[in-house]
Enzyme design. Structure first.
Site, PDB file in Angstrom:
ATOM      1  N   LYS A   1     -24.417  31.187 -81.832  1.00 32.86           N
ATOM      2  CA  LYS A   1     -24.998  30.006 -81.196  1.00 32.86           C
ATOM      3  C   LYS A   1     -23.993  29.383 -80.229  1.00 32.86           C
ATOM      4  O   LYS A   1     -22.793  29.646 -80.300  1.00 32.86           O
ATOM      5  CB  LYS A   1     -25.439  28.981 -82.236  1.00 32.86           C
ATOM      6  CG  LYS A   1     -24.329  28.436 -83.133  1.00 32.86           C
ATOM      7  CD  LYS A   1     -24.913  27.618 -84.261  1.00 32.86           C
ATOM      8  CE  LYS A   1     -23.850  27.002 -85.150  1.00 32.86           C
ATOM      9  NZ  LYS A   1     -23.081  25.924 -84.505  1.00 32.86           N
TER      10      LYS A   1
ATOM     11  N   ASP B   1     -20.945  28.274 -89.854  1.00 34.05           N
ATOM     12  CA  ASP B   1     -19.705  28.075 -89.080  1.00 34.05           C
ATOM     13  C   ASP B   1     -18.425  27.977 -89.924  1.00 34.05           C
ATOM     14  O   ASP B   1     -17.569  27.106 -89.673  1.00 34.05           O
ATOM     15  CB  ASP B   1     -19.831  26.818 -88.216  1.00 34.05           C
ATOM     16  CG  ASP B   1     -20.946  26.920 -87.193  1.00 34.05           C
ATOM     17  OD1 ASP B   1     -21.662  27.929 -87.183  1.00 34.05           O
ATOM     18  OD2 ASP B   1     -21.105  25.970 -86.404  1.00 34.05           O
TER      19      ASP B   1
ATOM     20  N   CYS C   1     -23.113  20.489 -87.604  1.00 34.16           N
ATOM     21  CA  CYS C   1     -23.839  21.758 -87.535  1.00 34.16           C
ATOM     22  C   CYS C   1     -24.663  22.041 -88.790  1.00 34.16           C
ATOM     23  O   CYS C   1     -25.762  22.599 -88.702  1.00 34.16           O
ATOM     24  CB  CYS C   1     -22.865  22.899 -87.254  1.00 34.16           C
ATOM     25  SG  CYS C   1     -22.096  22.753 -85.613  1.00 34.16           S
TER      26      CYS C   1
END
Length: 384
Positions: free
Chosen positions: A256, A134, A301
């Site tokens: 995701k 991310d 995450c």
């Protein structure tokens, strides 16, 4: 060989290095690269399996007893300079117990073949994936920039470190995960009234960063959700990887958080483990043994991805200085949980040697052995 007890109560096995070198049968330690010094502890694992077995079968009885297996472990678990890691006796006994499948107190040739093929070779020559989590605009300078979170971290700082790793380390696979939310995603604070609340939660008082409980299925099943600012909306600038991040041409993109009603911190599974991404399948296609994880946000995450990687059976390594997070307290808590479960947290300076198999810490060997033990017990694999 002798056993001593440390101040914290652990037993540590040690032996005289020169005595060990003298005792090893030198005639068995010759590879196509020439004569092997067993104290160096690497070449014997890169050559012929039978030669390796003979090298540690000091009494010539066609099996390895616990002391001989300890010598093997001492040669196997070395740092990048060839220095042996300290070995606790309970660790060695635990490993021995996994590979002594028939529990006759020795590792016979069939058991050693299994040990060689499934354990030693993967430790010495791991297949490694880098997972970049991310590194997206919204988490760096956009609507959910972590610089505005309690830790005050600058997400851009991970980019040169990750770029350097990609340039210097020959990873077998490189993966980039992306939060990829639909506009009506359950995690957005401005969508809080789109779904019914569970009877245990109220939306009227909900604020950004609060945790609420939805009844998204309208059947009374609670869905716990933290509320975030709108971020990483599909095909938006905020969802793009940062322009300074080098993206490998053969890199795999994993999207995701695509289900409107489910959040997904991990690059493997959604938060309720109801659906999975393509990540595990892609790693299995490449026979990946180790995953090295970095990115944003460390305590959310990155931590979730590392936890699921560990659950899926991968030897899991988190690159400490290539991650930035939301809360210093939560970051430390996440690191503690990971290391308790046989994951490693390391600086980026150690990645190359770990990925190449030059640095072989015992904790990663234990992790792999434990996974093999589970599969043996479940009947998913056999020694013969």
């Amino acid at each position: 060989m002798s056993t001593t007890t440390t101040p914290d109560g652990h037993k540590v096995v040690s032996c005289d290095l020169e005595k060990e070198r003298e005792d090893l049968p030198q005639e068995t330690l010759t590879t196509n690269k020439g004569s092997l010094d067993p104290a160096e502890g690497s070449e014997v694992f890169l050559g012929d399996m039978d030669a390796c077995f003979r090298a540690f079968d000091k009494d010539g009885d066609s099996s390895l007893n616990l002391a001989e297996f300890w010598a093997l472990c001492r040669a196997l678990f070395r740092d990048e300079r060839g220095r042996p890691y300290p070995l606790e006796s309970d660790l060695v006994e635990r490993l021995f117990g996994i590979f002594d499948v028939n529990k006759d107190k020795v590792i016979d040739k069939d058991e050693f073949r299994f040990c060689w093929q499934r354990w030693i070779k993967k430790i010495v020559r791991p297949i490694v994936a880098l997972i970049v989590v991310d590194v997206q605009n919204d988490f760096i300078t956009g609507s959910l920039a972590i610089s505005n979170c309690p830790a005050g971290h600058n997400g851009e700082e991970v980019i040169p470190i990750i770029n350097r790793l990609e340039e210097e380390v020959p990873f077998h696979v490189i993966v980039y995960s992306l939060d990829w939310h639909p506009a009506d995603h359950v995690s957005f604070i401005d969508n809080v009234r789109m779904r019914p609340m569970h009877k245990t939660s109220k939306s009227e008082e909900a604020q950004v960063y609060d945790t609420v409980v939805f009844d998204v299925k309208r059947d009374g099943t609670p869905t716990t959700q933290m509320l975030w600012p709108r971020h990483c909306v599909q095909k938006s600038w905020g969802a793009e990887l940062h322009k300074e991040l080098k993206v490998a041409p053969e890199g795999i993109l994993v999207y995701k958080g695509t289900d409107p009603d489910l959040d997904s911190y991990s690059a493997f599974w959604d938060n309720n483990k109801q659906s999975h991404t393509i990540l595990n399948e892609e790693l299995q296609k490449k026979n990946v043994t180790d995953v090295i994880i970095c990115g944003i946000a460390y305590d959310i995450c990155v931590a979730a991805t590392a936890s699921h990687a560990n659950e899926e059976g991968y030897r899991t390594i988190v690159v400490d200085d290539a991650c930035r997070g939301v809360s210093e307290e939560e970051i430390e808590s996440a690191k503690g949980r990971l290391t308790t479960n046989h994951c490693l947290v390391i600086p980026s300076s150690q990645v190359k040697n770990l990925a190449s198999g030059r640095d072989r810490p015992p904790v990663l060997g234990l992790k792999l052995a434990l996974e093999l033990g589970k599969k043996l017990k479940a009947g998913k694999i056999r020694v013969k």
